[in-house]
Motif scaffolding. Structure first.
Motif, PDB file in Angstrom:
ATOM      1  N   VAL A 192     -15.752  21.595 -10.941  1.00 13.48           N
ATOM      2  CA  VAL A 192     -15.575  20.957  -9.641  1.00 13.48           C
ATOM      3  C   VAL A 192     -15.378  19.460  -9.836  1.00 13.48           C
ATOM      4  N   GLN A 193     -14.384  18.938  -9.133  1.00 18.08           N
ATOM      5  CA  GLN A 193     -14.163  17.478  -9.152  1.00 18.08           C
ATOM      6  C   GLN A 193     -14.039  16.968  -7.729  1.00 18.08           C
ATOM      7  N   LEU A 194     -14.795  15.909  -7.451  1.00 17.17           N
ATOM      8  CA  LEU A 194     -14.685  15.217  -6.172  1.00 17.17           C
ATOM      9  C   LEU A 194     -14.356  13.774  -6.504  1.00 17.17           C
ATOM     10  N   GLN A 195     -13.107  13.396  -6.267  1.00 14.83           N
ATOM     11  CA  GLN A 195     -12.629  12.087  -6.704  1.00 14.83           C
ATOM     12  C   GLN A 195     -12.410  11.186  -5.505  1.00 14.83           C
ATOM     13  N   ALA A 196     -13.277  10.200  -5.372  1.00 14.88           N
ATOM     14  CA  ALA A 196     -13.197   9.252  -4.263  1.00 14.88           C
ATOM     15  C   ALA A 196     -12.361   8.050  -4.655  1.00 14.88           C
ATOM     16  N   CYS A 197     -11.622   7.520  -3.687  1.00 25.42           N
ATOM     17  CA  CYS A 197     -10.823   6.324  -3.925  1.00 25.42           C
ATOM     18  C   CYS A 197     -10.647   5.580  -2.612  1.00 25.42           C
ATOM     19  N   GLY A 198     -10.095   4.378  -2.695  1.00 31.11           N
ATOM     20  CA  GLY A 198      -9.813   3.601  -1.509  1.00 31.11           C
ATOM     21  C   GLY A 198     -10.734   2.421  -1.297  1.00 31.11           C
ATOM     22  N   GLY A 199     -11.726   2.268  -2.161  1.00 33.20           N
ATOM     23  CA  GLY A 199     -12.611   1.134  -2.040  1.00 33.20           C
ATOM     24  C   GLY A 199     -11.928  -0.160  -2.423  1.00 33.20           C
ATOM     25  N   GLY A 200     -12.642  -1.250  -2.246  1.00 33.67           N
ATOM     26  CA  GLY A 200     -12.096  -2.542  -2.596  1.00 33.67           C
ATOM     27  C   GLY A 200     -12.902  -3.654  -1.961  1.00 33.67           C
ATOM     28  N   LEU A 201     -12.352  -4.844  -2.016  1.00 29.20           N
ATOM     29  CA  LEU A 201     -12.982  -6.029  -1.440  1.00 29.20           C
ATOM     30  C   LEU A 201     -12.402  -6.263  -0.047  1.00 29.20           C
ATOM     31  N   VAL A 202     -13.281  -6.413   0.911  1.00 27.92           N
ATOM     32  CA  VAL A 202     -12.848  -6.648   2.285  1.00 27.92           C
ATOM     33  C   VAL A 202     -13.767  -7.684   2.914  1.00 27.92           C
ATOM     34  N   GLN A 203     -13.218  -8.457   3.826  1.00 25.23           N
ATOM     35  CA  GLN A 203     -14.025  -9.446   4.524  1.00 25.23           C
ATOM     36  C   GLN A 203     -14.860  -8.785   5.613  1.00 25.23           C
ATOM     37  N   PRO A 204     -15.975  -9.391   5.964  1.00 25.76           N
ATOM     38  CA  PRO A 204     -16.752  -8.860   7.095  1.00 25.76           C
ATOM     39  C   PRO A 204     -15.858  -8.712   8.323  1.00 25.76           C
TER      40      PRO A 204
END
Length: 114
Positions: free
Chosen positions: A1-13
């Motif tokens: 089983v693989q659960l691959q999360a993506c889409g994170g990063g640096l964002v301003q408040p």
């Protein structure tokens, strides 16, 4: 089983991010899925999940700002995060609900900073 999360990063408040998590090795549509996060020095916590009847449930800290959704045809669960706050900074993971200990992936890092 693989659960691959993506889409994170640096964002301003106050900014937004959309996380995705692609699943393989499971019959995705049969599982209740959730998003979890772990901030440095803190325990992993449940952020959002589906219920067994397809409804959604959110932690009080993200209610009204985050939205969980899924596309069973793509074996993918999403987390739309709006109005991000510094306290939302964490590594975000998807997993089943209840979580399966051997399903944790590497997660995706969300940093909220000006």
């Amino acid at each position: 089983v693989q659960l691959q999360a993506c889409g994170g990063g640096l964002v301003q408040p106050g900014g937004s991010l959309r996380l995705s998590c692609a699943a393989s090795g499971i019959i995705f549509r049969l599982y209740v899925m959730g998003w979890y996060r772990q901030a440095p020095g803190k325990q992993r916590e449940l952020v959002a999940r589906f219920t067994s009847n397809g409804s959604t449930h959110y932690a009080d800290s993200v209610k009204g700002r985050f939205t969980i959704s899924r596309d069973n045809a793509k074996n993918t669960v999403y987390l739309q995060m709006n109005s991000l706050k510094p306290e939302d900074a964490a590594v975000y993971y998807c997993n089943t609900f209840p979580s399966a200990s051997n399903y944790w992936g590497q997660g995706t890092l969300v940093t909220v900073s000006s």
